[in-house]
Design a protein around this motif. Structure first.
Motif, PDB file in Angstrom:
ATOM      1  N   ILE A   1       0.802  -1.215   0.039  1.00 21.75           N
ATOM      2  CA  ILE A   1       0.103  -0.117   0.039  1.00 21.75           C
ATOM      3  C   ILE A   1       0.960   1.193  -0.071  1.00 21.75           C
ATOM      4  CG2 ILE A   1      -1.934  -0.994   1.140  1.00 21.75           C
ATOM      5  CD1 ILE A   1      -0.919   0.285   3.812  1.00 21.75           C
ATOM      6  N   ALA A   2       0.419   2.270  -0.575  1.00 17.63           N
ATOM      7  CA  ALA A   2       1.012   3.611  -0.474  1.00 17.63           C
ATOM      8  C   ALA A   2       1.023   3.961   0.935  1.00 17.63           C
ATOM      9  CB  ALA A   2       0.288   4.739  -1.530  1.00 17.63           C
ATOM     10  N   ASN A   3       2.377   4.649   1.396  1.00 19.18           N
ATOM     11  CA  ASN A   3       2.549   4.937   2.524  1.00 19.18           C
ATOM     12  C   ASN A   3       2.346   6.483   2.638  1.00 19.18           C
ATOM     13  OD1 ASN A   3       3.455   5.269   5.092  1.00 19.18           O
ATOM     14  ND2 ASN A   3       5.666   5.410   4.541  1.00 19.18           N
TER      15      ASN A   3
ATOM     16  N   THR B   1       1.200 -10.187  10.789  1.00 18.22           N
ATOM     17  CA  THR B   1       2.378 -10.733  11.024  1.00 18.22           C
ATOM     18  C   THR B   1       3.589  -9.822  10.911  1.00 18.22           C
ATOM     19  OG1 THR B   1       2.673 -12.012   9.169  1.00 18.22           O
ATOM     20  CG2 THR B   1       1.334 -13.023  10.965  1.00 18.22           C
ATOM     21  N   ALA B   2       3.499  -8.946   9.840  1.00 20.95           N
ATOM     22  CA  ALA B   2       4.665  -8.380   9.679  1.00 20.95           C
ATOM     23  C   ALA B   2       4.305  -6.789   8.712  1.00 20.95           C
ATOM     24  CB  ALA B   2       5.775  -8.937   8.890  1.00 20.95           C
ATOM     25  N   TYR B   3       5.121  -5.989   8.975  1.00 19.71           N
ATOM     26  CA  TYR B   3       4.906  -4.743   8.313  1.00 19.71           C
ATOM     27  C   TYR B   3       6.135  -4.072   8.388  1.00 19.71           C
ATOM     28  CZ  TYR B   3       4.468  -3.100  12.991  1.00 19.71           C
ATOM     29  OH  TYR B   3       4.779  -2.644  14.358  1.00 19.71           O
ATOM     30  N   ARG B   4       6.676  -3.298   6.971  1.00 20.71           N
ATOM     31  CA  ARG B   4       7.983  -2.978   6.819  1.00 20.71           C
ATOM     32  C   ARG B   4       7.653  -1.824   5.602  1.00 20.71           C
ATOM     33  NH1 ARG B   4      10.837  -4.775   2.466  1.00 20.71           N
ATOM     34  NH2 ARG B   4      10.188  -6.701   1.722  1.00 20.71           N
TER      35      ARG B   4
ATOM     36  N   GLU C   1       5.986   6.600  -1.108  1.00 24.41           N
ATOM     37  CA  GLU C   1       6.874   5.472  -0.423  1.00 24.41           C
ATOM     38  C   GLU C   1       5.545   4.441   0.053  1.00 24.41           C
ATOM     39  OE1 GLU C   1       8.601   6.671   3.583  1.00 24.41           O
ATOM     40  OE2 GLU C   1      10.374   7.413   2.444  1.00 24.41           O
ATOM     41  N   TYR C   2       6.092   3.027  -0.134  1.00 23.87           N
ATOM     42  CA  TYR C   2       5.065   1.996   0.181  1.00 23.87           C
ATOM     43  C   TYR C   2       5.394   1.211   1.407  1.00 23.87           C
ATOM     44  CZ  TYR C   2       3.991   3.471  -4.635  1.00 23.87           C
ATOM     45  OH  TYR C   2       3.537   4.211  -5.777  1.00 23.87           O
ATOM     46  N   VAL C   3       4.463   0.409   1.823  1.00 25.94           N
ATOM     47  CA  VAL C   3       4.383  -0.354   2.734  1.00 25.94           C
ATOM     48  C   VAL C   3       4.160  -1.641   2.439  1.00 25.94           C
ATOM     49  CG1 VAL C   3       3.687  -0.644   5.334  1.00 25.94           C
ATOM     50  CG2 VAL C   3       4.388   1.543   4.505  1.00 25.94           C
ATOM     51  N   ALA C   4       4.788  -2.616   3.113  1.00 25.71           N
ATOM     52  CA  ALA C   4       4.179  -4.269   2.987  1.00 25.71           C
ATOM     53  C   ALA C   4       3.629  -4.542   4.050  1.00 25.71           C
ATOM     54  CB  ALA C   4       5.164  -5.094   2.494  1.00 25.71           C
ATOM     55  N   ILE C   5       2.409  -4.980   4.356  1.00 24.68           N
ATOM     56  CA  ILE C   5       1.947  -5.610   5.261  1.00 24.68           C
ATOM     57  C   ILE C   5       1.500  -7.050   5.144  1.00 24.68           C
ATOM     58  CG2 ILE C   5      -0.189  -5.395   7.018  1.00 24.68           C
ATOM     59  CD1 ILE C   5      -0.395  -2.640   6.307  1.00 24.68           C
ATOM     60  N   THR C   6       1.771  -7.994   5.893  1.00 19.79           N
ATOM     61  CA  THR C   6       1.471  -9.281   5.885  1.00 19.79           C
ATOM     62  C   THR C   6       0.434  -9.608   6.966  1.00 19.79           C
ATOM     63  OG1 THR C   6       3.767  -9.763   5.420  1.00 19.79           O
ATOM     64  CG2 THR C   6       2.508 -11.616   5.741  1.00 19.79           C
ATOM     65  N   CYS C   7      -0.549 -10.393   6.259  1.00 21.60           N
ATOM     66  CA  CYS C   7      -1.825 -10.516   6.944  1.00 21.60           C
ATOM     67  C   CYS C   7      -2.028 -12.043   7.087  1.00 21.60           C
ATOM     68  CB  CYS C   7      -3.266  -9.802   6.529  1.00 21.60           C
ATOM     69  SG  CYS C   7      -3.004  -8.157   6.282  1.00 21.60           S
ATOM     70  N   GLN C   8      -2.515 -12.409   8.105  1.00 23.88           N
ATOM     71  CA  GLN C   8      -2.699 -13.879   8.273  1.00 23.88           C
ATOM     72  C   GLN C   8      -3.828 -14.321   8.939  1.00 23.88           C
ATOM     73  OE1 GLN C   8      -0.010 -15.936  10.932  1.00 23.88           O
ATOM     74  NE2 GLN C   8      -0.079 -17.796   9.640  1.00 23.88           N
TER      75      GLN C   8
END
Length: 102
Positions: free
Chosen positions: A28-30, A65-68, A94-101
């Motif tokens: 997603i866009a930061n 579970t993670a975001y960066r 800037e972009y952010v990766a969010i790992t969802c579980q």
């Protein structure tokens, strides 16, 4: 009889762990919101955990579970660039990766 019940128990455990391992990474866009949430997510700070969890829950996932922060070069062909220049100013996305579980 014991080996059969042990095999069945192992099969159930493997099936349960495979079902719970359903995860997805969202890019997603930061966007700066004035509250600093964007910086918490981009830096992976603890303060971004709530925002990441809320994002995942809004998409029917149980947890984040993670975001960066993600460098645009890590995203394959999805982010258009203006010519051959690298963006380095405040107007750069800037972009952010969010790992969802689940």
């Amino acid at each position: 009889m014991r080996p059969l019940s042990a095999s069945i128990a192992c099969a159930f455990l493997l099936a349960a762990s495979a079902a719970s391992a359903d995860s997805r990474v969202f890019i997603i866009a930061n966007q700066a919101d004035g509250y600093g949430v964007d910086q918490c997510l981009a830096k992976g700070d603890k303060c971004g955990a709530h925002a990441a969890r809320s994002y995942c829950q809004s998409r029917d996932f149980a947890q984040a579970t993670a975001y960066r922060r993600v460098d645009p070069d890590e995203i394959t062909g999805a982010v258009p660039k203006a010519g051959n220049e690298k963006c380095t100013g405040n107007g750069c996305e800037e972009y952010v990766a969010i790992t969802c579980q689940r």
